[in-house]
Design a protein around this motif. Sequence first.
Motif, PDB file in Angstrom:
ATOM      1  N   THR A  26       0.830  -1.216   0.000  1.00 33.67           N
ATOM      2  CA  THR A  26       0.000   0.000   0.000  1.00 33.67           C
ATOM      3  C   THR A  26       0.856   1.254   0.000  1.00 33.67           C
ATOM      4  O   THR A  26       0.391   2.327  -0.386  1.00 33.67           O
ATOM      5  CB  THR A  26      -0.913   0.068   1.246  1.00 33.67           C
ATOM      6  N   THR A  27       2.092   1.109   0.443  1.00 36.06           N
ATOM      7  CA  THR A  27       2.948   2.237   0.786  1.00 36.06           C
ATOM      8  C   THR A  27       4.355   2.022   0.245  1.00 36.06           C
ATOM      9  O   THR A  27       4.877   0.901   0.339  1.00 36.06           O
ATOM     10  CB  THR A  27       2.991   2.372   2.333  1.00 36.06           C
ATOM     11  N   PRO A  28       4.982   3.052  -0.337  1.00 33.65           N
ATOM     12  CA  PRO A  28       6.348   2.868  -0.844  1.00 33.65           C
ATOM     13  C   PRO A  28       7.319   2.453   0.254  1.00 33.65           C
ATOM     14  O   PRO A  28       7.286   3.000   1.368  1.00 33.65           O
ATOM     15  CB  PRO A  28       6.715   4.262  -1.387  1.00 33.65           C
ATOM     16  N   ILE A  29       8.181   1.503  -0.059  1.00 32.85           N
ATOM     17  CA  ILE A  29       9.235   1.118   0.885  1.00 32.85           C
ATOM     18  C   ILE A  29      10.066   2.342   1.269  1.00 32.85           C
ATOM     19  O   ILE A  29      10.502   2.483   2.415  1.00 32.85           O
ATOM     20  CB  ILE A  29      10.121   0.018   0.272  1.00 32.85           C
ATOM     21  N   VAL A  68       4.802  14.435   9.747  1.00 37.51           N
ATOM     22  CA  VAL A  68       4.860  13.242   8.913  1.00 37.51           C
ATOM     23  C   VAL A  68       3.454  12.918   8.425  1.00 37.51           C
ATOM     24  O   VAL A  68       2.488  13.029   9.187  1.00 37.51           O
ATOM     25  CB  VAL A  68       5.419  12.033   9.713  1.00 37.51           C
ATOM     26  N   LYS A  69       3.328  12.526   7.169  1.00 33.73           N
ATOM     27  CA  LYS A  69       2.068  12.008   6.632  1.00 33.73           C
ATOM     28  C   LYS A  69       2.342  10.642   6.000  1.00 33.73           C
ATOM     29  O   LYS A  69       3.337  10.471   5.297  1.00 33.73           O
ATOM     30  CB  LYS A  69       1.489  12.955   5.569  1.00 33.73           C
ATOM     31  N   GLY A  70       1.451   9.683   6.257  1.00 40.86           N
ATOM     32  CA  GLY A  70       1.628   8.347   5.700  1.00 40.86           C
ATOM     33  C   GLY A  70       1.433   8.343   4.196  1.00 40.86           C
ATOM     34  O   GLY A  70       0.407   8.811   3.701  1.00 40.86           O
ATOM     35  N   GLU A  71       2.409   7.844   3.470  1.00 48.43           N
ATOM     36  CA  GLU A  71       2.316   7.818   2.000  1.00 48.43           C
ATOM     37  C   GLU A  71       1.560   6.578   1.531  1.00 48.43           C
ATOM     38  O   GLU A  71       1.827   5.466   1.986  1.00 48.43           O
ATOM     39  CB  GLU A  71       3.721   7.829   1.379  1.00 48.43           C
TER      40      GLU A  71
END
Length: 261
Positions: free
Chosen positions: A21-24, A127-130
């Motif tokens: 769901t999210t970039p490493i 911080v925001k979750g990518e």
Amino acid sequence: MGVLPVPAEVRAILLDIEGTTTPIAFVQETLFPYIKDNVKEYLRAHWEEEECQRDVGLLRKQAQEDSSLDGVVPIPLQSGSGEEELERVIQAVVDNVHWQMSLDRKTTALKQLQGHMWRAAYATGHVKGEIFEDVVPAIRKWREAGMKVYIYSSGSIEAQKLLFGYSTEGDILELFDGHFDTKIGPKVESESYRRIAASIGCATNNILFLTDVPREANAAEEADTHVAVVIRPGNAGLTDDEKSYYSLISSFTELFLPFST
């Protein structure tokens, strides 16, 4: 990569986070560096709080257990009230955290402090979750079709909820029916997927698991869970055998649900 039909018996989609769901890169280049760069400032700001002292106590206990390891940094008890003594102890905590992170340790003590620091970082907007841009529209379609959607990540449930609660797409926690972390078992052990199915209240073959890690996919398959391996920018490459063996997708939009309820 075309369209991947979802087996009609599937009633729940189980999602990995990092590389799925999210970039490493978000984890490696944003979350972890935030800890290294801000741990001293965080400790100074929160030192007198009970939660922070519990975190430090756990790290101190872990350091004692690690005493035989090369390079371990012990954390002394605070023996006085002076500013110099406080800085000495805080610096020991900082050095211990940096040492553990340099070895990619996953100790409960380290994860607990990291979780509390990330909570503060998300809440203040640092911080925001990518999230990959295909994720939210796809999950909304799955849910409209009657599909349940769950998260299974090695990151704590608290960390998962922070990432999705303070994401680049806003608060998207409503899209998930539940969260699992390694308290239910390691992601590379098939028994974990049986426990997840039991917790959800379905058979293992009613679940489709999306992950970027073949070892996790293999463990899920051993439990008779359907799997697809996700190919994303920055993910580790697959062998030719893995590419030919597993169903592969590069976007959630490639999943085709042959039914709706």
